[in-house]
Design a protein around this motif. Structure first.
Motif: not given
Length: 140
Positions: A71-96
């Motif tokens: 819709r907006s053409n904005a870019e989103l860069e993420i890394t899929l990780v297990y919950p215990k490794y999630a870290d929003m600052k690093s854009r590491k997103i929990s698989i949940l």
């Protein structure tokens, strides 16, 4: 979550599938079904592949991906990780998280949709910036 128009198969490596099934069971025991319902659904419909056979354009666990908002053409860069490794600052997103569950097993070029508070997010998988299996960093 994928729309009914998105009936393309998803691919998950056997080791990822096994670990994610364990995660689903642990989460169900600790928090009930609701938190893992979407992930459980995706695991059931996934086609399993060996780590050394997964194509380099498939999003696996610990993959870093670039998504493009349709819709907006904005870019989103993420890394899929297990919950215990999630870290929003690093854009590491929990698989949940809905976004991570939605893109797991998708390929470059796929469109993914997931629920957000004000409706749905609709993104295009633009690139995989790092896939552990393609880099030879996989477990059999």
């Amino acid at each position: 979550m994928r729309t009914s128009q998105q009936v393309r198969p998803i691919y998950i490596t056997k080791p990822d599938h096994d670990r994610l099934q364990q995660l689903v069971q642990l989460e169900r025991h600790a928090h009930g079904n609701e938190r893992v319902e979407a992930l459980s659904h995706e695991l059931k419909r996934a086609q399993l592949v060996n780590s050394y056979d997964v194509l380099p354009d498939v999003i696996t666990m610990n993959s870093r991906v670039k998504l493009r908002d349709m819709r907006s053409n904005a870019e989103l860069e993420i890394t899929l990780v297990y919950p215990k490794y999630a870290d929003m600052k690093s854009r590491k997103i929990s698989i949940l998280a809905p976004v991570a569950t939605a893109v797991l097993g998708c390929r470059v070029g796929d469109t993914v949709v997931w629920p957000v508070p004000n409706g749905e997010a609709k993104y295009w998988v633009e690139a995989i910036l790092h896939q552990p299996e393609a880099a030879g960093d996989w477990v059999s």
